[in-house]
Design an enzyme around this catalytic site. Sequence first.
Site, PDB file in Angstrom:
ATOM      1  CG  ASP A  86      38.157  34.817 -21.732  1.00 12.69           C
ATOM      2  OD1 ASP A  86      39.348  35.182 -21.853  1.00 12.69           O
ATOM      3  OD2 ASP A  86      37.637  34.591 -20.634  1.00 12.69           O
ATOM      4  CG  ASN A  94      42.225  43.329 -23.250  1.00 14.82           C
ATOM      5  OD1 ASN A  94      41.500  43.009 -24.184  1.00 14.82           O
ATOM      6  ND2 ASN A  94      42.238  42.651 -22.111  1.00 14.82           N
TER       7      ASN A  94
HETATM    8  C1  FPP Z   1      41.102  36.849 -24.599  1.00 14.33           C
HETATM    9  O1  FPP Z   1      41.972  35.800 -24.263  1.00 14.33           O
HETATM   10  C2  FPP Z   1      41.369  37.388 -25.907  1.00 14.33           C
HETATM   11  C3  FPP Z   1      41.835  38.656 -26.151  1.00 14.33           C
HETATM   12  C4  FPP Z   1      42.152  39.592 -25.074  1.00 14.33           C
HETATM   13  C5  FPP Z   1      42.096  39.156 -27.487  1.00 14.33           C
HETATM   14  C6  FPP Z   1      41.313  38.602 -28.620  1.00 14.33           C
HETATM   15  C7  FPP Z   1      42.187  38.634 -29.796  1.00 14.33           C
HETATM   16  C8  FPP Z   1      42.223  37.738 -30.793  1.00 14.33           C
HETATM   17  C9  FPP Z   1      41.281  36.639 -30.910  1.00 14.33           C
HETATM   18  C10 FPP Z   1      43.283  37.788 -31.846  1.00 14.33           C
HETATM   19  C11 FPP Z   1      43.228  38.850 -32.870  1.00 14.33           C
HETATM   20  C12 FPP Z   1      41.885  39.427 -33.152  1.00 14.33           C
HETATM   21  C13 FPP Z   1      41.442  39.750 -34.374  1.00 14.33           C
HETATM   22  C14 FPP Z   1      40.139  40.419 -34.530  1.00 14.33           C
HETATM   23  C15 FPP Z   1      42.208  39.438 -35.596  1.00 14.33           C
HETATM   24  P1  FPP Z   1      42.839  35.955 -22.943  1.00 14.33           P
HETATM   25  O2  FPP Z   1      44.197  36.385 -23.353  1.00 14.33           O
HETATM   26  O3  FPP Z   1      42.158  36.837 -21.964  1.00 14.33           O
HETATM   27  O4  FPP Z   1      42.838  34.481 -22.441  1.00 14.33           O
HETATM   28  P2  FPP Z   1      42.950  33.979 -20.933  1.00 14.33           P
HETATM   29  O5  FPP Z   1      41.734  34.502 -20.210  1.00 14.33           O
HETATM   30  O6  FPP Z   1      42.926  32.491 -21.068  1.00 14.33           O
HETATM   31  O7  FPP Z   1      44.237  34.494 -20.387  1.00 14.33           O
END
Ligand code: FPP
Length: 259
Positions: free
Chosen positions: A20, A68
């Site tokens: 996250d 998501n």
């Molecule tokens: C949460 O950060 C992260 C995600 C929803 C996606 C995770 C994806 C990756 C790490 C990139 C690609 C993955 C792979 C396996 C290659 P957020 O967007 O919710 O952050 P925030 O809470 O700060 O808005």
Amino acid sequence: MESNGLDKARLPRHVAIIMDGNGRWAKLRGKSRIEGHRRGKTSVRAIVELSRKLGIQYLSLYAFSTENWLRPRQEVHALMSLLEHYLAVEQAKMMRYGIRLLAVGDRDRLPARVRRILEQVIDLTRDNQRMTVILALSYSGRDDIVRMARHLAREARAGRMDPDTINEELIAAQLDTAGVPDPDLLIRTSGELRISNFFLWQIAYSELYVTPTLWPDFREREYLAALADYQGRRRRFGRTDEQIEQIIRPSVQAGGSES
Ligand code: FPP
């Protein structure tokens, strides 16, 4: 004891991570959320690599939740493209290092091109034995449980299963994580004290570790700190300290009696 301060004999067998903070990382730097996800992908690479070097057997990564799908279309599209690219590039490394890829979640909802490469890499790596990476894609713990319940209900209705035979093993065997041991350690980055519908059934006895570090900044040093913290925990699985002591050192019985 290893040079990194970890006891190799007491590493978690399965580490699960709620990645996250990509969005916040980007916002803090005046960049787009997509740039945050791109940096997050570099952290994924670093953590898979270090897990392999340390000898962690199972690593689960919560890459895309069922919730998501509600994000802006452009962000969903960018995340799918990052995944597709990650799988296309990493498959050679997975073969070189004996990494098996598994996926949990509702694959039918993924775009065809992502599903195609995902299934290709799963198939290609199916016999690899050094380590298993589990990508949670279009996954939620409740959805996993709903799909399991539907399956068992159908089996019972068709007369192929007696409902009285349902037990914890049978349920675990019908979840997406069938055959994978429960996580020993669940890490969440970016400080939120939530499970966010990740593994629900599977984390019954997992140790929880929450760090304020945002996922794009979560690299080797932070991971080693999480593992060191885990090694300092005393896992009791509902028992007392004294019982655990006897399991670890059965010969140290009261009075030293052999009987
Ligand atoms: C949460 O950060 C992260 C995600 C929803 C996606 C995770 C994806 C990756 C790490 C990139 C690609 C993955 C792979 C396996 C290659 P957020 O967007 O919710 O952050 P925030 O809470 O700060 O808005």
